[in-house]
Motif scaffolding. Sequence first.
Motif, PDB file in Angstrom:
ATOM      1  N   PRO A   1      -5.063   6.530   7.895  1.00 13.24           N
ATOM      2  CA  PRO A   1      -4.501   7.879   8.019  1.00 13.24           C
ATOM      3  C   PRO A   1      -4.598   8.592   6.662  1.00 13.24           C
ATOM      4  O   PRO A   1      -4.359   7.972   5.624  1.00 13.24           O
ATOM      5  N   ASN A   2      -4.986   9.853   6.686  1.00  5.52           N
ATOM      6  CA  ASN A   2      -5.086  10.697   5.474  1.00  5.52           C
ATOM      7  C   ASN A   2      -6.148  10.228   4.471  1.00  5.52           C
ATOM      8  O   ASN A   2      -6.149  10.652   3.321  1.00  5.52           O
TER       9      ASN A   2
ATOM     10  N   ASP B   1      -2.165  -6.621  -1.923  1.00  2.00           N
ATOM     11  CA  ASP B   1      -2.891  -7.738  -1.331  1.00  2.00           C
ATOM     12  C   ASP B   1      -3.673  -8.421  -2.459  1.00  2.00           C
ATOM     13  O   ASP B   1      -4.061  -7.747  -3.423  1.00  2.00           O
ATOM     14  N   PRO B   2      -3.909  -9.740  -2.371  1.00  2.00           N
ATOM     15  CA  PRO B   2      -4.673 -10.417  -3.425  1.00  2.00           C
ATOM     16  C   PRO B   2      -6.049  -9.799  -3.684  1.00  2.00           C
ATOM     17  O   PRO B   2      -6.601  -9.944  -4.781  1.00  2.00           O
TER      18      PRO B   2
ATOM     19  N   ASN C   1      -2.013  -4.885   4.899  1.00  2.00           N
ATOM     20  CA  ASN C   1      -1.309  -4.725   3.606  1.00  2.00           C
ATOM     21  C   ASN C   1      -1.505  -3.340   3.024  1.00  2.00           C
ATOM     22  O   ASN C   1      -0.587  -2.786   2.406  1.00  2.00           O
ATOM     23  N   ILE C   2      -2.706  -2.769   3.208  1.00  2.00           N
ATOM     24  CA  ILE C   2      -2.912  -1.389   2.751  1.00  2.00           C
ATOM     25  C   ILE C   2      -2.078  -0.428   3.588  1.00  2.00           C
ATOM     26  O   ILE C   2      -1.406   0.479   3.061  1.00  2.00           O
ATOM     27  N   LEU C   3      -2.066  -0.640   4.905  1.00  2.00           N
ATOM     28  CA  LEU C   3      -1.267   0.206   5.785  1.00  2.00           C
ATOM     29  C   LEU C   3       0.212   0.123   5.431  1.00  2.00           C
ATOM     30  O   LEU C   3       0.942   1.125   5.413  1.00  2.00           O
ATOM     31  N   GLY C   4       0.661  -1.103   5.105  1.00  2.00           N
ATOM     32  CA  GLY C   4       2.060  -1.305   4.713  1.00  2.00           C
ATOM     33  C   GLY C   4       2.385  -0.488   3.476  1.00  2.00           C
ATOM     34  O   GLY C   4       3.459   0.149   3.404  1.00  2.00           O
ATOM     35  N   TYR C   5       1.480  -0.452   2.505  1.00  2.00           N
ATOM     36  CA  TYR C   5       1.684   0.336   1.294  1.00  2.00           C
ATOM     37  C   TYR C   5       1.731   1.836   1.632  1.00  2.00           C
ATOM     38  O   TYR C   5       2.605   2.568   1.162  1.00  2.00           O
TER      39      TYR C   5
END
Length: 314
Positions: free
Chosen positions: A13-14, A83-84, A306-310
């Motif tokens: 998104p965005n 994320d690692p 993990n990117i979405l979580g951020y």
Amino acid sequence: MIQGIRETNFSFPNQSDFYRGKVRDIYFFSDFLAMVASDRISAFDVVLPKAIPYKGQVLNQIASKFLKATEDIVPNWIQATPDPNVSIGLKCETYPVEMVIRGYLAGHAWREYRLGKRKLCGVELPEGLKENDKLPHPIITPTTKAKEGHDEDISREEILKQGLVSEREYKQLEKYTQAIFKRGTELAADQGLILVDTKYEFGHKDGEIILIDEIHTPDSSRYFYKEGYEERQRNNEKQKQLSKEFVRQWLIENGFQGKEGQQIPEMTNEVVKSISDRYIELFEKVTGDKFVKHPTQEIEKRIENNILGYLNKN
């Protein structure tokens, strides 16, 4: 065989743009970017056909550690590592030059010197040096940043003449380069290593110079083992080193140097595993930390989540 991550193809998104570099996939947003360190490996400016498991994690975590260890010298781009394999940070306008700094006569500098050249990127080199000798003082030998193909050596004079960077900013880039290299040299010495040469990339945002990309990783730097260095030099022996050079050497021995018409040698599972093992060894030796292998099953899903979580939190 454990699978490495060859490439990602997310749509967030965005998200405003996407760029695939030699080894990283970059997702752009309004004022920040998410950089995914894939397990692709390149040598001689060619991306090799197989991914190397854990390589992306190794590079991302080394870079993150050393950016933190130098943030008192120069501001850097990283804001989070959710994320690692992922770093998220500032989107900067990049300078079109890479600041290469060398404390020893090795690699490209030695190859030029061996051909009889005594000036590298406008910097005079003394006579009588041999491969891997320590230079009288660290020298900056910049390169242009090529979108494709090889980066080219360039002198300070040429950078200023072409207006690639203003003189005021370039002087600051030189100061930062020397200071970060000094810190990197001290950190390496703590691990029984010599930081031989490395490169730094800089950008600018809101009038401020920012250190970007990765630093002091085996892909961007060359390390020698300190123990036995002097003795090996006296005996004209090869230096024991930690860098990506072993991959280049394997390619050269198998008839590949990125030249037209040359075939990339077969990357067997054994070759891939040996390269992966070397990267993990590099991580532990360079950082002094134990490497923790993060699960590689559904690694792409993990990275995406993990990117979405951020993004959802920010």
